[in-house]
Write a protein that holds these residues in place. Structure first.
Motif, PDB file in Angstrom:
ATOM      1  N   GLY A 243      41.256  92.580   5.771  1.00  0.00           N
ATOM      2  CA  GLY A 243      41.240  91.909   7.064  1.00  0.00           C
ATOM      3  C   GLY A 243      40.043  92.340   7.897  1.00  0.00           C
ATOM      4  O   GLY A 243      39.413  91.522   8.575  1.00  0.00           O
ATOM      5  N   LEU A 244      39.699  93.624   7.834  1.00  0.00           N
ATOM      6  CA  LEU A 244      38.523  94.109   8.552  1.00  0.00           C
ATOM      7  C   LEU A 244      37.247  93.562   7.922  1.00  0.00           C
ATOM      8  O   LEU A 244      36.292  93.219   8.628  1.00  0.00           O
ATOM      9  N   ARG A 245      37.211  93.492   6.594  1.00  0.00           N
ATOM     10  CA  ARG A 245      36.021  92.959   5.927  1.00  0.00           C
ATOM     11  C   ARG A 245      35.777  91.499   6.319  1.00  0.00           C
ATOM     12  O   ARG A 245      34.639  91.046   6.350  1.00  0.00           O
ATOM     13  N   ARG A 246      36.861  90.776   6.603  1.00  0.00           N
ATOM     14  CA  ARG A 246      36.705  89.372   6.980  1.00  0.00           C
ATOM     15  C   ARG A 246      35.921  89.214   8.273  1.00  0.00           C
ATOM     16  O   ARG A 246      35.355  88.156   8.541  1.00  0.00           O
ATOM     17  N   LEU A 247      35.894  90.265   9.085  1.00  0.00           N
ATOM     18  CA  LEU A 247      35.102  90.194  10.316  1.00  0.00           C
ATOM     19  C   LEU A 247      33.645  89.875  10.019  1.00  0.00           C
ATOM     20  O   LEU A 247      32.976  89.190  10.795  1.00  0.00           O
ATOM     21  N   ALA A 248      33.128  90.400   8.889  1.00  0.00           N
ATOM     22  CA  ALA A 248      31.713  90.222   8.563  1.00  0.00           C
ATOM     23  C   ALA A 248      31.380  88.798   8.160  1.00  0.00           C
ATOM     24  O   ALA A 248      30.210  88.398   8.231  1.00  0.00           O
ATOM     25  N   VAL A 249      32.365  88.020   7.731  1.00  0.00           N
ATOM     26  CA  VAL A 249      32.080  86.663   7.247  1.00  0.00           C
ATOM     27  C   VAL A 249      32.709  85.594   8.131  1.00  0.00           C
ATOM     28  O   VAL A 249      32.709  84.417   7.776  1.00  0.00           O
ATOM     29  N   THR A 250      33.242  86.001   9.275  1.00  0.00           N
ATOM     30  CA  THR A 250      33.820  85.042  10.207  1.00  0.00           C
ATOM     31  C   THR A 250      32.904  84.915  11.410  1.00  0.00           C
ATOM     32  O   THR A 250      32.722  85.877  12.153  1.00  0.00           O
ATOM     33  N   PRO A 251      32.294  83.752  11.610  1.00  0.00           N
ATOM     34  CA  PRO A 251      31.348  83.604  12.715  1.00  0.00           C
ATOM     35  C   PRO A 251      32.051  83.375  14.050  1.00  0.00           C
ATOM     36  O   PRO A 251      33.184  82.883  14.107  1.00  0.00           O
ATOM     37  N   ILE A 252      31.359  83.726  15.108  1.00  0.00           N
ATOM     38  CA  ILE A 252      31.837  83.410  16.455  1.00  0.00           C
ATOM     39  C   ILE A 252      31.661  81.912  16.684  1.00  0.00           C
ATOM     40  O   ILE A 252      30.572  81.370  16.487  1.00  0.00           O
ATOM     41  N   GLY A 322      27.739  82.043  16.407  1.00  0.00           N
ATOM     42  CA  GLY A 322      27.289  82.112  15.020  1.00  0.00           C
ATOM     43  C   GLY A 322      27.145  83.525  14.503  1.00  0.00           C
ATOM     44  O   GLY A 322      27.139  83.743  13.285  1.00  0.00           O
ATOM     45  N   ASP A 323      26.982  84.523  15.409  1.00  0.00           N
ATOM     46  CA  ASP A 323      27.017  85.912  14.962  1.00  0.00           C
ATOM     47  C   ASP A 323      28.401  86.212  14.390  1.00  0.00           C
ATOM     48  O   ASP A 323      29.381  85.504  14.653  1.00  0.00           O
ATOM     49  N   SER A 324      28.509  87.301  13.642  1.00  0.00           N
ATOM     50  CA  SER A 324      29.784  87.639  13.029  1.00  0.00           C
ATOM     51  C   SER A 324      30.716  88.316  14.038  1.00  0.00           C
ATOM     52  O   SER A 324      30.265  88.997  14.980  1.00  0.00           O
ATOM     53  N   LEU A 325      32.007  88.130  13.807  1.00  0.00           N
ATOM     54  CA  LEU A 325      32.984  88.852  14.611  1.00  0.00           C
ATOM     55  C   LEU A 325      32.844  90.355  14.438  1.00  0.00           C
ATOM     56  O   LEU A 325      33.148  91.131  15.348  1.00  0.00           O
ATOM     57  N   ARG A 326      32.366  90.769  13.281  1.00  0.00           N
ATOM     58  CA  ARG A 326      32.150  92.205  13.047  1.00  0.00           C
ATOM     59  C   ARG A 326      31.135  92.767  14.033  1.00  0.00           C
ATOM     60  O   ARG A 326      31.342  93.839  14.602  1.00  0.00           O
ATOM     61  N   ARG A 327      30.036  92.046  14.236  1.00  0.00           N
ATOM     62  CA  ARG A 327      29.030  92.527  15.179  1.00  0.00           C
ATOM     63  C   ARG A 327      29.601  92.564  16.596  1.00  0.00           C
ATOM     64  O   ARG A 327      29.381  93.507  17.355  1.00  0.00           O
ATOM     65  N   ALA A 328      30.344  91.517  16.952  1.00  0.00           N
ATOM     66  CA  ALA A 328      30.911  91.460  18.298  1.00  0.00           C
ATOM     67  C   ALA A 328      31.871  92.622  18.539  1.00  0.00           C
ATOM     68  O   ALA A 328      31.799  93.298  19.580  1.00  0.00           O
ATOM     69  N   GLY A 351      30.693  81.901  27.252  1.00  0.00           N
ATOM     70  CA  GLY A 351      32.022  82.461  27.451  1.00  0.00           C
ATOM     71  C   GLY A 351      32.008  83.919  27.041  1.00  0.00           C
ATOM     72  O   GLY A 351      30.944  84.511  26.835  1.00  0.00           O
ATOM     73  N   VAL A 352      33.203  84.516  26.906  1.00  0.00           N
ATOM     74  CA  VAL A 352      33.270  85.926  26.512  1.00  0.00           C
ATOM     75  C   VAL A 352      34.245  86.102  25.354  1.00  0.00           C
ATOM     76  O   VAL A 352      35.169  85.292  25.155  1.00  0.00           O
ATOM     77  N   LEU A 353      34.011  87.163  24.598  1.00  0.00           N
ATOM     78  CA  LEU A 353      34.943  87.600  23.562  1.00  0.00           C
ATOM     79  C   LEU A 353      35.639  88.862  24.041  1.00  0.00           C
ATOM     80  O   LEU A 353      35.012  89.737  24.645  1.00  0.00           O
ATOM     81  N   THR A 354      36.915  88.975  23.718  1.00  0.00           N
ATOM     82  CA  THR A 354      37.687  90.187  23.973  1.00  0.00           C
ATOM     83  C   THR A 354      38.312  90.635  22.654  1.00  0.00           C
ATOM     84  O   THR A 354      38.333  89.865  21.678  1.00  0.00           O
ATOM     85  N   PRO A 355      38.822  91.862  22.591  1.00  0.00           N
ATOM     86  CA  PRO A 355      39.525  92.257  21.355  1.00  0.00           C
ATOM     87  C   PRO A 355      40.636  91.284  20.975  1.00  0.00           C
ATOM     88  O   PRO A 355      40.834  90.983  19.792  1.00  0.00           O
ATOM     89  N   ASN A 356      41.352  90.770  21.960  1.00  0.00           N
ATOM     90  CA  ASN A 356      42.419  89.805  21.661  1.00  0.00           C
ATOM     91  C   ASN A 356      41.869  88.506  21.085  1.00  0.00           C
ATOM     92  O   ASN A 356      42.453  87.917  20.161  1.00  0.00           O
ATOM     93  N   SER A 357      40.730  88.037  21.610  1.00  0.00           N
ATOM     94  CA  SER A 357      40.177  86.780  21.091  1.00  0.00           C
ATOM     95  C   SER A 357      39.557  86.968  19.711  1.00  0.00           C
ATOM     96  O   SER A 357      39.538  86.037  18.904  1.00  0.00           O
ATOM     97  N   VAL A 358      39.049  88.175  19.428  1.00  0.00           N
ATOM     98  CA  VAL A 358      38.573  88.458  18.063  1.00  0.00           C
ATOM     99  C   VAL A 358      39.729  88.365  17.080  1.00  0.00           C
ATOM    100  O   VAL A 358      39.618  87.746  16.009  1.00  0.00           O
ATOM    101  N   HIS A 359      40.858  88.965  17.440  1.00  0.00           N
ATOM    102  CA  HIS A 359      42.045  88.906  16.574  1.00  0.00           C
ATOM    103  C   HIS A 359      42.518  87.467  16.394  1.00  0.00           C
ATOM    104  O   HIS A 359      42.845  87.034  15.286  1.00  0.00           O
TER     105      HIS A 359
END
Length: 374
Positions: A243-252, A322-328, A351-359
């Motif tokens: 699930g954590l690895r998916r952060l690297a391949v999931t774009p904003i 387009g950046d990755s959720l991992r970077r965010a 807009g903004v990203l928060t930990p909740n919106s990343v999840h």
């Protein structure tokens, strides 16, 4: 572009390295072969250019069965990069890069121009590095030369066998990033062997997960392999932290963003306070009429006389759509921030990203019924 149809390899002592593999590599994609030691990854790669002869099945490249082609001619039309770069130690860097063009009979001026072009492409100044010997280069620089040599004759297919495995982690990270840029520019068809699932996730368009005997457990894009493993074997191989690895391949994406209240730099502090008083968050993002991000202001700053520009604070970091959720998430953690502003390609606030919106974004990118994996 590459078709393996029931390909197998059994050695004389009865050992089966690959039983019967059927797999397609699409034109212009990078397909990574991953799996445990002994699953036949390197054997599969070497059968494609006939360094190892298959004992069964067919291998077709761009419509032509490779078993009907002279193996020497076949290899001159396929780029090949191995872990230790495989450079000729007695030849200078430029000569190494010119190896295949020389065998193909290119004239000297064309060979040199192509070598210098490719050295520049992989980030090595030909004037500085062209006349050096391999032992005068770092491991990472040698690997760059290996990539340049594989590309010298502009082959449509590139085979890469653990190409970055022998360099230190920092150099490896840089090489991976640079190779992604090169692949995007040249659009080669790449078959890439690695034991590192993180490397496969970072580089590949699709990942083929193999078990012992060259058995294909799953082939899919990285997000699917990580989010929806096809078998227990795949789930175990990619790890419980997939699930954590998916952060690297999931774009904003724009739908991932939250939209707190905004104010302009010119607004009086009293007006900004009134805006924030009506909002669930005790702050507002400061954006001008053109969408340019200036900073943020909290309710505690909105007292007394003056304008928002007098009291606002700058953001320490931003990310782009387009950046990755991992970077965010890394930026949120590094700066101990509850939210992170996101800009578009023109650097306008979105807009903004928060930990909740990343999840929530991770859950949204999973098929229905499997959201409990994250």
């Amino acid at each position: 572009m590459i078709r393996l149809d029931g390909v197998g390899k059994t050695y004389g002592d009865g050992t089966t390295a690959v039983e019967a593999l059927t797999l397609d590599v699409r034109r212009g994609e990078l397909l990574a072969l991953v799996g445990p030691s002994g699953c036949g990854k390197s054997t599969i790669l070497r059968m494609v250019n006939r360094l190892i002869e298959p004992t069964s099945g067919r291998i077709v490249i761009d419509g032509e069965d490779v078993t009907d082609v002279d193996p020497v001619q076949l290899r001159r039309g396929i780029g090949y990069v191995i872990q230790a770069s495989g450079l000729f130690p007695h030849q200078k860097v430029r000569q190494n890069v010119m190896t295949v063009p020389t065998l193909l009979g290119w004239d000297a001026a064309r060979r040199r121009a192509r070598a210098d072009e490719l050295l520049d492409l992989v980030g090595l100044d030909p004037a500085t590095f062209g006349e050096r010997y391999p032992h005068e280069l770092s491991g990472g620089q040698q690997q760059r030369v290996g990539v340049a040599r594989a590309l010298a004759a502009d082959p449509p297919v590139l085979l890469m066998d653990e190409p970055f495995g022998a360099v230190d982690p920092i150099a490896r990270d840089r090489l991976q990033a640079q190779f992604r840029q090169i692949q995007a520019q040249l659009d080669k068809t790449v078959l890439f062997v690695t034991h590192d699932i993180d490397e496969a996730v970072r580089l590949a368009d699709r990942i083929a997960v193999l078990s012992v005997g060259g058995h294909l457990e799953q082939v899919a894009d990285p997000a699917t392999v990580l989010g929806v493993p096809a078998t227990d074997f795949v789930a175990d191989f990619v790890g419980s932290d997939r699930g954590l690895r998916r952060l690297a391949v999931t774009p904003i994406e724009p739908q991932d963003l939250e939209h707190p209240q905004t104010v302009t730099p010119q607004q009086p502090l009293s007006e900004a306070r009134a805006v924030i008083d009506r909002a669930p968050e005790p702050y507002a993002v400061v954006v001008d009429g053109l969408g340019e991000l200036h900073g943020w202001v909290g309710i505690r700053e909105c007292v007394g006389e003056g304008t928002v520009a007098d009291r606002m604070r700058r953001f320490e970091e931003t990310v782009d759509v387009g950046d990755s959720l991992r970077r965010a998430l890394a930026e949120i953690v590094q700066h101990d921030a509850g939210w992170l502003p996101v800009l578009d390609a023109d650097q306008r606030y979105q807009g903004v990203l928060t930990p909740n919106s990343v999840h929530a974004a991770l859950r949204r990118h999973l098929p229905d019924g499997v959201a409990d994996l994250v």
